[in-house]
Motif scaffolding. Structure first.
Motif, PDB file in Angstrom:
ATOM      1  N   ARG A  38      -6.023   1.235  10.059  1.00 41.11           N
ATOM      2  CA  ARG A  38      -5.643  -0.166  10.289  1.00 41.11           C
ATOM      3  C   ARG A  38      -5.345  -0.811   8.937  1.00 41.11           C
ATOM      4  NH1 ARG A  38      -9.749  -2.568  13.891  1.00 41.11           N
ATOM      5  NH2 ARG A  38      -8.690  -1.228  15.380  1.00 41.11           N
ATOM      6  N   ARG A  39      -4.213  -1.529   8.876  1.00 45.17           N
ATOM      7  CA  ARG A  39      -3.814  -2.104   7.588  1.00 45.17           C
ATOM      8  C   ARG A  39      -3.057  -3.410   7.770  1.00 45.17           C
ATOM      9  NH1 ARG A  39       0.851   2.411   6.588  1.00 45.17           N
ATOM     10  NH2 ARG A  39       2.202   1.616   8.206  1.00 45.17           N
ATOM     11  N   VAL A  40      -2.949  -4.154   6.670  1.00 48.58           N
ATOM     12  CA  VAL A  40      -2.198  -5.405   6.631  1.00 48.58           C
ATOM     13  C   VAL A  40      -0.998  -5.153   5.729  1.00 48.58           C
ATOM     14  CG1 VAL A  40      -2.255  -7.849   6.019  1.00 48.58           C
ATOM     15  CG2 VAL A  40      -4.338  -6.732   6.863  1.00 48.58           C
ATOM     16  N   THR A  41       0.214  -5.425   6.245  1.00 48.70           N
ATOM     17  CA  THR A  41       1.424  -5.184   5.467  1.00 48.70           C
ATOM     18  C   THR A  41       2.291  -6.439   5.411  1.00 48.70           C
ATOM     19  OG1 THR A  41       2.658  -4.379   7.388  1.00 48.70           O
ATOM     20  CG2 THR A  41       1.525  -2.731   6.039  1.00 48.70           C
ATOM     21  N   LEU A  42       3.168  -6.476   4.415  1.00 47.00           N
ATOM     22  CA  LEU A  42       4.163  -7.535   4.291  1.00 47.00           C
ATOM     23  C   LEU A  42       5.528  -6.871   4.404  1.00 47.00           C
ATOM     24  CD1 LEU A  42       4.838 -10.508   3.631  1.00 47.00           C
ATOM     25  CD2 LEU A  42       4.911  -9.824   1.224  1.00 47.00           C
ATOM     26  N   SER A  43       6.335  -7.379   5.339  1.00 44.90           N
ATOM     27  CA  SER A  43       7.667  -6.805   5.539  1.00 44.90           C
ATOM     28  C   SER A  43       8.662  -7.929   5.771  1.00 44.90           C
ATOM     29  CB  SER A  43       7.653  -5.852   6.735  1.00 44.90           C
ATOM     30  OG  SER A  43       7.300  -6.542   7.912  1.00 44.90           O
ATOM     31  N   GLU A  44       9.906  -7.536   5.884  1.00 47.39           N
ATOM     32  CA  GLU A  44      10.952  -8.506   6.181  1.00 47.39           C
ATOM     33  C   GLU A  44      11.732  -7.997   7.386  1.00 47.39           C
ATOM     34  OE1 GLU A  44      14.666 -10.605   3.917  1.00 47.39           O
ATOM     35  OE2 GLU A  44      12.885 -10.111   2.756  1.00 47.39           O
ATOM     36  N   PHE A  45      11.960  -8.883   8.354  1.00 41.93           N
ATOM     37  CA  PHE A  45      12.706  -8.527   9.561  1.00 41.93           C
ATOM     38  C   PHE A  45      13.624  -9.693   9.903  1.00 41.93           C
ATOM     39  CE2 PHE A  45      13.084  -8.334  14.241  1.00 41.93           C
ATOM     40  CZ  PHE A  45      13.695  -7.086  14.354  1.00 41.93           C
ATOM     41  N   ARG A  46      14.912  -9.412   9.991  1.00 47.97           N
ATOM     42  CA  ARG A  46      15.910 -10.438  10.285  1.00 47.97           C
ATOM     43  C   ARG A  46      15.782 -11.657   9.371  1.00 47.97           C
ATOM     44  NH1 ARG A  46      16.247 -10.256  16.891  1.00 47.97           N
ATOM     45  NH2 ARG A  46      16.908  -8.092  16.992  1.00 47.97           N
ATOM     46  N   LEU A  79       7.155 -11.161   7.321  1.00 42.04           N
ATOM     47  CA  LEU A  79       6.121 -10.996   8.329  1.00 42.04           C
ATOM     48  C   LEU A  79       4.870 -10.379   7.725  1.00 42.04           C
ATOM     49  CD1 LEU A  79       8.278  -9.467  11.215  1.00 42.04           C
ATOM     50  CD2 LEU A  79       7.537 -11.845  10.980  1.00 42.04           C
ATOM     51  N   VAL A  80       3.727 -10.912   8.090  1.00 41.14           N
ATOM     52  CA  VAL A  80       2.439 -10.314   7.770  1.00 41.14           C
ATOM     53  C   VAL A  80       2.010  -9.599   9.045  1.00 41.14           C
ATOM     54  CG1 VAL A  80       0.033 -10.734   7.177  1.00 41.14           C
ATOM     55  CG2 VAL A  80       1.834 -12.115   6.116  1.00 41.14           C
ATOM     56  N   SER A  81       1.834  -8.282   8.938  1.00 38.46           N
ATOM     57  CA  SER A  81       1.454  -7.494  10.113  1.00 38.46           C
ATOM     58  C   SER A  81       0.065  -6.921   9.936  1.00 38.46           C
ATOM     59  CB  SER A  81       2.449  -6.346  10.334  1.00 38.46           C
ATOM     60  OG  SER A  81       3.729  -6.843  10.624  1.00 38.46           O
ATOM     61  N   ILE A  82      -0.731  -7.027  10.980  1.00 41.52           N
ATOM     62  CA  ILE A  82      -2.044  -6.387  11.049  1.00 41.52           C
ATOM     63  C   ILE A  82      -1.898  -5.376  12.176  1.00 41.52           C
ATOM     64  CG2 ILE A  82      -4.523  -6.687  11.401  1.00 41.52           C
ATOM     65  CD1 ILE A  82      -4.060  -9.680  10.608  1.00 41.52           C
ATOM     66  N   ARG A  83      -1.925  -4.102  11.811  1.00 42.64           N
ATOM     67  CA  ARG A  83      -1.513  -3.099  12.779  1.00 42.64           C
ATOM     68  C   ARG A  83      -2.242  -1.784  12.563  1.00 42.64           C
ATOM     69  NH1 ARG A  83       2.145  -3.792  16.107  1.00 42.64           N
ATOM     70  NH2 ARG A  83       2.935  -5.658  15.102  1.00 42.64           N
ATOM     71  N   GLU A  84      -2.441  -1.051  13.652  1.00 47.55           N
ATOM     72  CA  GLU A  84      -2.977   0.297  13.565  1.00 47.55           C
ATOM     73  C   GLU A  84      -1.859   1.249  13.197  1.00 47.55           C
ATOM     74  OE1 GLU A  84      -5.253   1.523  16.954  1.00 47.55           O
ATOM     75  OE2 GLU A  84      -6.688  -0.111  16.696  1.00 47.55           O
ATOM     76  N   SER A  85      -2.233   2.376  12.587  1.00 40.91           N
ATOM     77  CA  SER A  85      -1.242   3.369  12.204  1.00 40.91           C
ATOM     78  C   SER A  85      -1.755   4.758  12.579  1.00 40.91           C
ATOM     79  CB  SER A  85      -0.971   3.290  10.704  1.00 40.91           C
ATOM     80  OG  SER A  85      -2.153   3.534   9.976  1.00 40.91           O
ATOM     81  N   TYR A  86      -0.863   5.734  12.524  1.00 40.87           N
ATOM     82  CA  TYR A  86      -1.231   7.118  12.815  1.00 40.87           C
ATOM     83  C   TYR A  86      -0.429   8.028  11.906  1.00 40.87           C
ATOM     84  CZ  TYR A  86       3.170   7.472  15.413  1.00 40.87           C
ATOM     85  OH  TYR A  86       4.491   7.481  15.773  1.00 40.87           O
ATOM     86  N   LEU A  87      -0.910   9.264  11.739  1.00 40.97           N
ATOM     87  CA  LEU A  87      -0.213  10.233  10.907  1.00 40.97           C
ATOM     88  C   LEU A  87       0.625  11.148  11.783  1.00 40.97           C
ATOM     89  CD1 LEU A  87      -2.883  11.323   8.278  1.00 40.97           C
ATOM     90  CD2 LEU A  87      -0.832   9.982   7.886  1.00 40.97           C
ATOM     91  N   LYS A  88       1.881  11.357  11.389  1.00 42.50           N
ATOM     92  CA  LYS A  88       2.770  12.289  12.090  1.00 42.50           C
ATOM     93  C   LYS A  88       3.645  12.957  11.039  1.00 42.50           C
ATOM     94  CE  LYS A  88       6.251  12.710  15.658  1.00 42.50           C
ATOM     95  NZ  LYS A  88       7.075  12.006  16.638  1.00 42.50           N
ATOM     96  N   ASP A  89       3.595  14.275  11.012  1.00 45.03           N
ATOM     97  CA  ASP A  89       4.377  15.047  10.045  1.00 45.03           C
ATOM     98  C   ASP A  89       4.147  14.570   8.614  1.00 45.03           C
ATOM     99  OD1 ASP A  89       5.506  16.498  12.185  1.00 45.03           O
ATOM    100  OD2 ASP A  89       7.110  15.019  12.415  1.00 45.03           O
ATOM    101  N   GLY A  90       2.896  14.249   8.301  1.00 48.40           N
ATOM    102  CA  GLY A  90       2.539  13.823   6.951  1.00 48.40           C
ATOM    103  C   GLY A  90       2.909  12.397   6.604  1.00 48.40           C
ATOM    104  N   LYS A  91       3.447  11.653   7.570  1.00 54.99           N
ATOM    105  CA  LYS A  91       3.814  10.259   7.322  1.00 54.99           C
ATOM    106  C   LYS A  91       2.897   9.339   8.101  1.00 54.99           C
ATOM    107  CE  LYS A  91       8.653  10.889   6.267  1.00 54.99           C
ATOM    108  NZ  LYS A  91       9.995  10.385   6.500  1.00 54.99           N
ATOM    109  N   GLU A  92       2.534   8.220   7.483  1.00 54.01           N
ATOM    110  CA  GLU A  92       1.711   7.208   8.138  1.00 54.01           C
ATOM    111  C   GLU A  92       2.650   6.212   8.815  1.00 54.01           C
ATOM    112  OE1 GLU A  92      -2.168   4.504   7.110  1.00 54.01           O
ATOM    113  OE2 GLU A  92      -0.814   5.063   5.489  1.00 54.01           O
ATOM    114  N   LEU A  93       2.581   6.145  10.140  1.00 56.52           N
ATOM    115  CA  LEU A  93       3.497   5.309  10.914  1.00 56.52           C
ATOM    116  C   LEU A  93       2.740   4.237  11.677  1.00 56.52           C
ATOM    117  CD1 LEU A  93       5.617   8.247  12.368  1.00 56.52           C
ATOM    118  CD2 LEU A  93       6.205   6.776  10.432  1.00 56.52           C
TER     119      LEU A  93
END
Length: 171
Positions: free
Chosen positions: A111-119, A123-137
């Protein structure tokens, strides 16, 4: 665990990580250094999160060094670099996820807090993540807040803390 205790534990864990590299050894050494028992499940989980975050940051730093992007902000506009530097962090390298979003905080292992840009909106996102093929998504489990929504939430934090304390604790 209280915020002040979390900060002390995190500092001890990070210091010890420079000396040894197993989670169990790190947890035992941090507990001994602080004079507290870190074997309780919630404390184990917290130490694991700090430990894994440290390892991930080492891994991403090694990858950047290998692909030649080790110079922070090399390809970013100056405006964006300045904005991120103002965000605190005391001169430390900022971690980015595989989508290029700025990771502001890791709340738990997945679980992490990220800053991104959309349109065009930040955006400040608080979201769960998972590992797939060595990438955190990111998963769909979470919330993204506009700057205005984040401000409203931030202003409500004291009232939320009061409500938590009235319910009987901060654990």
């Amino acid at each position: 665990m209280e915020e002040e205790m979390k900060k002390k534990v995190e500092a001890a864990v990070l210091h010890i990580l420079r000396e040894s590299f197993t989670e169990g050894k790190v947890r035992a050494a941090a507990g001994e250094r602080l004079g507290i028992d870190l074997s309780a499940p919630d404390r184990k989980l917290f130490v694991r999160g700090v430990f894994e975050g440290y390892l991930r940051s080492l891994h991403s730093q090694e990858e950047e060094d290998q692909d030649g992007t080790g110079v922070e902000g090399k390809d970013e506009p100056e405006e964006k670099q300045d904005e991120e530097e103002k965000g605190g962090g005391g001169g430390r390298k900022r971690e980015r996820d595989d989508a290029g979003d700025l990771i502001l905080c890791r709340l738990a292992t997945n679980r992490r807090v990220t800053l991104s840009e959309f349109r065009g909106k930040k955006l400040v996102s608080i979201r769960e993540s998972y590992l797939k093929d060595g990438k955190e998504l990111p998963t769909s489990k979470g919330i993204s807040l506009t700057a205005e929504q984040w401000e409203a939430f931030r202003n409500a934090v004291p009232a939320i803390e009061d409500a938590i304390n009235k319910l009987g604790g901060s654990e």
